[in-house]
Design an enzyme around this catalytic site. Structure first.
Site, PDB file in Angstrom:
ATOM      1  N   GLU A  89       4.660  -9.836 -13.170  1.00  0.00           N
ATOM      2  CA  GLU A  89       4.259  -8.509 -13.622  1.00  0.00           C
ATOM      3  C   GLU A  89       5.455  -7.591 -13.821  1.00  0.00           C
ATOM      4  OE1 GLU A  89       1.256  -7.143 -10.900  1.00  0.00           O
ATOM      5  OE2 GLU A  89      -0.004  -8.882 -11.299  1.00  0.00           O
ATOM      6  N   CYS A 103      10.057  -1.284 -14.636  1.00  0.00           N
ATOM      7  CA  CYS A 103      10.186  -1.909 -13.326  1.00  0.00           C
ATOM      8  C   CYS A 103      10.051  -3.419 -13.529  1.00  0.00           C
ATOM      9  CB  CYS A 103       9.069  -1.354 -12.434  1.00  0.00           C
ATOM     10  SG  CYS A 103       9.062  -2.061 -10.795  1.00  0.00           S
ATOM     11  N   CYS A 110       7.746 -13.548  -3.035  1.00  0.00           N
ATOM     12  CA  CYS A 110       8.918 -13.026  -2.324  1.00  0.00           C
ATOM     13  C   CYS A 110       8.957 -13.658  -0.935  1.00  0.00           C
ATOM     14  CB  CYS A 110       8.824 -11.509  -2.194  1.00  0.00           C
ATOM     15  SG  CYS A 110      10.305 -10.739  -1.499  1.00  0.00           S
ATOM     16  N   CYS A 114       7.468  -8.599   3.777  1.00  0.00           N
ATOM     17  CA  CYS A 114       7.275  -7.292   4.418  1.00  0.00           C
ATOM     18  C   CYS A 114       5.771  -7.083   4.602  1.00  0.00           C
ATOM     19  CB  CYS A 114       7.857  -6.183   3.553  1.00  0.00           C
ATOM     20  SG  CYS A 114       9.628  -6.368   3.275  1.00  0.00           S
ATOM     21  N   CYS A 117       3.723  -5.065   1.832  1.00  0.00           N
ATOM     22  CA  CYS A 117       3.911  -5.356   0.406  1.00  0.00           C
ATOM     23  C   CYS A 117       3.051  -6.528  -0.051  1.00  0.00           C
ATOM     24  CB  CYS A 117       5.387  -5.664   0.151  1.00  0.00           C
ATOM     25  SG  CYS A 117       5.740  -6.103  -1.555  1.00  0.00           S
ATOM     26  N   GLY A 160       9.569  -9.617  -5.971  1.00  0.00           N
ATOM     27  CA  GLY A 160      10.733 -10.382  -5.532  1.00  0.00           C
ATOM     28  C   GLY A 160      11.849  -9.561  -4.929  1.00  0.00           C
ATOM     29  N   SER A 192      16.834  -2.405  -6.045  1.00  0.00           N
ATOM     30  CA  SER A 192      16.255  -2.108  -4.737  1.00  0.00           C
ATOM     31  C   SER A 192      16.208  -3.384  -3.908  1.00  0.00           C
ATOM     32  CB  SER A 192      14.843  -1.548  -4.934  1.00  0.00           C
ATOM     33  OG  SER A 192      14.258  -1.262  -3.689  1.00  0.00           O
ATOM     34  N   LEU A 216      14.819   0.866   3.664  1.00  0.00           N
ATOM     35  CA  LEU A 216      15.120   0.932   5.092  1.00  0.00           C
ATOM     36  C   LEU A 216      13.820   0.983   5.903  1.00  0.00           C
ATOM     37  CD1 LEU A 216      17.562   1.149   7.059  1.00  0.00           C
ATOM     38  CD2 LEU A 216      17.214   3.622   7.023  1.00  0.00           C
ATOM     39  N   ASN A 291       1.094   2.856  -0.684  1.00  0.00           N
ATOM     40  CA  ASN A 291       0.003   2.456  -1.570  1.00  0.00           C
ATOM     41  C   ASN A 291      -0.746   1.337  -0.856  1.00  0.00           C
ATOM     42  OD1 ASN A 291       0.849   4.131  -3.828  1.00  0.00           O
ATOM     43  ND2 ASN A 291       2.564   2.717  -4.008  1.00  0.00           N
ATOM     44  N   CYS A 335       4.001   0.814  -6.518  1.00  0.00           N
ATOM     45  CA  CYS A 335       4.959   0.122  -5.640  1.00  0.00           C
ATOM     46  C   CYS A 335       4.227  -0.738  -4.626  1.00  0.00           C
ATOM     47  CB  CYS A 335       5.793   1.123  -4.851  1.00  0.00           C
ATOM     48  SG  CYS A 335       6.934   2.048  -5.828  1.00  0.00           S
TER      49      CYS A 335
HETATM   50  N1  SAH Z   1      12.463  -6.463  -2.698  1.00  0.00           N
HETATM   51  C1  SAH Z   1      12.954  -5.184  -3.108  1.00  0.00           C
HETATM   52  C2  SAH Z   1      12.329  -4.645  -4.378  1.00  0.00           C
HETATM   53  C3  SAH Z   1      10.821  -4.704  -4.510  1.00  0.00           C
HETATM   54  S1  SAH Z   1       9.833  -3.523  -3.687  1.00  0.00           S
HETATM   55  C4  SAH Z   1      12.841  -4.183  -1.980  1.00  0.00           C
HETATM   56  O1  SAH Z   1      12.179  -4.492  -1.005  1.00  0.00           O
HETATM   57  O2  SAH Z   1      13.434  -3.118  -2.058  1.00  0.00           O
HETATM   58  C5  SAH Z   1      10.222  -1.927  -4.307  1.00  0.00           C
HETATM   59  C6  SAH Z   1       9.928  -0.818  -3.298  1.00  0.00           C
HETATM   60  O3  SAH Z   1       8.510  -0.659  -3.062  1.00  0.00           O
HETATM   61  C7  SAH Z   1      10.551  -1.094  -1.937  1.00  0.00           C
HETATM   62  O4  SAH Z   1      11.134   0.061  -1.400  1.00  0.00           O
HETATM   63  C8  SAH Z   1       9.349  -1.491  -1.123  1.00  0.00           C
HETATM   64  O5  SAH Z   1       9.567  -1.357   0.246  1.00  0.00           O
HETATM   65  C9  SAH Z   1       8.284  -0.560  -1.663  1.00  0.00           C
HETATM   66  N2  SAH Z   1       6.928  -0.970  -1.314  1.00  0.00           N
HETATM   67  C10 SAH Z   1       6.497  -2.215  -1.006  1.00  0.00           C
HETATM   68  N3  SAH Z   1       5.183  -2.183  -0.704  1.00  0.00           N
HETATM   69  C11 SAH Z   1       4.777  -0.913  -0.841  1.00  0.00           C
HETATM   70  C12 SAH Z   1       3.522  -0.255  -0.704  1.00  0.00           C
HETATM   71  N4  SAH Z   1       2.422  -0.922  -0.364  1.00  0.00           N
HETATM   72  N5  SAH Z   1       3.467   1.079  -0.924  1.00  0.00           N
HETATM   73  C13 SAH Z   1       4.575   1.754  -1.303  1.00  0.00           C
HETATM   74  N6  SAH Z   1       5.780   1.195  -1.468  1.00  0.00           N
HETATM   75  C14 SAH Z   1       5.889  -0.125  -1.230  1.00  0.00           C
END
Ligand code: SAH
Length: 354
Positions: A89, A103, A110, A114, A117, A160, A192, A216, A291, A335
């Site tokens: 996507e 984006c 990935c 996390c 995510c 990713g 990022s 972070l 989100n 995000c």
């Molecule tokens: N792997 C990279 C880039 C992808 S995520 C990274 O982790 O930075 C891009 C951003 O969206 C990151 O800051 C991530 O932490 C954030 N993100 C992931 N899940 C989210 C969610 N459910 N709501 C809001 N931001 C989220």
């Protein structure tokens, strides 16, 4: 078949077919900068060699599977299929300023997993090639041409972890900034990352102008490892050292992304820990409202009041703070919401049921 983005291979094809180099330059100009489809860009080649060139060069690594336009805002989600049949996507963001950002994804799934995510919950990670990453931009620009728009800012915030696919990421940055290709301003590229210290420093060295953003999400090691398993591997101290090194190489701020989760990382003590952590570092804090994703029912975004208090503490300490409002929530393009159900591993699917 070589990809159009493989500059060396394409030059060999050009020589073999005895095409003048300026013709190829014109084709590239039409394809990369004027956002024209391959069929039209090919018109820049002389008649006899055009068909041979077209049949020997691969212009697209991805097939557009579907397009979803948000009814709420200027987001459009594009779903692409790779040659291996995997779906990824990409999100077009038409900002209220009139500018357009894209984006892009660097992997299918990935490995960082996390907790907040959706992509991490897929449980697998397969790298995309530079051609596949770049084709997301080519195709988005072709669609945007009809609206008189073109991508101005490119953010690596799709599916990713960019630094888990470092080699192809590096190639991608090369193509994006190459005069012969997109010739994008490197300052408009933002990578990022979950925070892979050595890779961040390498990236700053190779591409000093490309912007870095660090997810972070907590400046307290015990809290961070609870939501980001990668924190076990790379601790906060090591990460901070990388920020110091990056700052010494680059002359601009690193973006610190901070997702605000109720009762997890949004207390006054968390804000103070963050202030301490970034002290004397050139950073800009980007607070991200959560989100919600189906796979993490235990997580709830911080309430507005909590978020404002958190932001006020940072501002009182003199830190530049902004809040990110994601576009595309109605089309699951915000995000953290990018996920392909069909590519889940069985374990990921099972853990969802249990
Ligand atoms: N792997 C990279 C880039 C992808 S995520 C990274 O982790 O930075 C891009 C951003 O969206 C990151 O800051 C991530 O932490 C954030 N993100 C992931 N899940 C989210 C969610 N459910 N709501 C809001 N931001 C989220």
């Amino acid at each position: 078949m070589p990809s159009i983005h493989d500059l060396t291979a394409i030059d060999l094809v050009r020589r073999r077919l005895k095409i003048d180099s300026y013709r190829l330059r014109q084709l590239r100009n039409a394809f990369y900068k004027k956002q024209l489809p391959a069929e039209r860009a090919l018109n820049d080649l002389p008649e006899p060699q055009r068909a041979s060139f077209a049949s020997e060069v691969d212009f697209h690594s991805l097939a557009l599977e579907s397009r979803h336009d948000s009814r709420l805002d200027g987001a459009t989600k594009l779903i692409f299929r790779t040659a291996a049949g995997l779906l990824i996507e990409t999100v077009i963001l038409r900002l209220t300023t009139g500018r357009t950002a894209l984006c892009v994804s660097t992997q299918v799934g990935c490995a960082a997993r996390c907790d907040f995510c959706a992509t991490g919950k897929m449980g697998i990670a397969r790298n995309l090639s530079a051609a596949e990453i770049v084709d997301q931009l080519v195709q988005a620009n072709q669609l945007l041409a009809a609206e008189g728009r073109s991508v101005r800012n490119l953010v690596f915030m799709g599916m990713g972890e960019p630094f888990h696919n470092e080699e192809q990421l590096d190639k991608t940055i090369g193509l994006l900034t190459d005069k012969a290709c997109f010739h994008l301003n490197p300052k408009r590229i933002l990578i990022s990352t979950v925070g892979i210290p050595a890779a961040m420093v390498r990236c700053a060295r190779r591409h000093p102008e490309v912007r870095l953003a660090l997810s972070l999400h907590s400046a307290r090691q015990d809290v961070r490892r609870q939501i980001m398993p990668i924190a076990d591997r790379y601790g906060l101290e090591e990460l901070r050292q990388a920020l110091v090194e990056v700052a010494a190489i680059q002359r601009h701020e690193v973006m610190i992304e901070y997702l605000l989760l109720a009762e997890v990382n949004d207390a006054p003590a968390d804000a103070l820990a963050l202030v301490d952590y970034v002290r004397d570092l050139p950073v800009h804090i980007n607070l991200i409202p959560y989100n919600p994703i189906a796979d993490a029912p235990h997580l709830v975004g911080s309430a507005t009041r909590q978020r404002e208090a958190f932001s006020a503490t940072l501002k009182a300490a003199g830190l530049p703070v902004t809040t990110r409002y994601s576009l595309g929530a109605d089309i699951a393009a915000a995000c953290g919401q990018l996920v392909r159900q069909e590519h889940r591993t069985e374990t990921a699917a099972a853990s969802r049921v249990s």
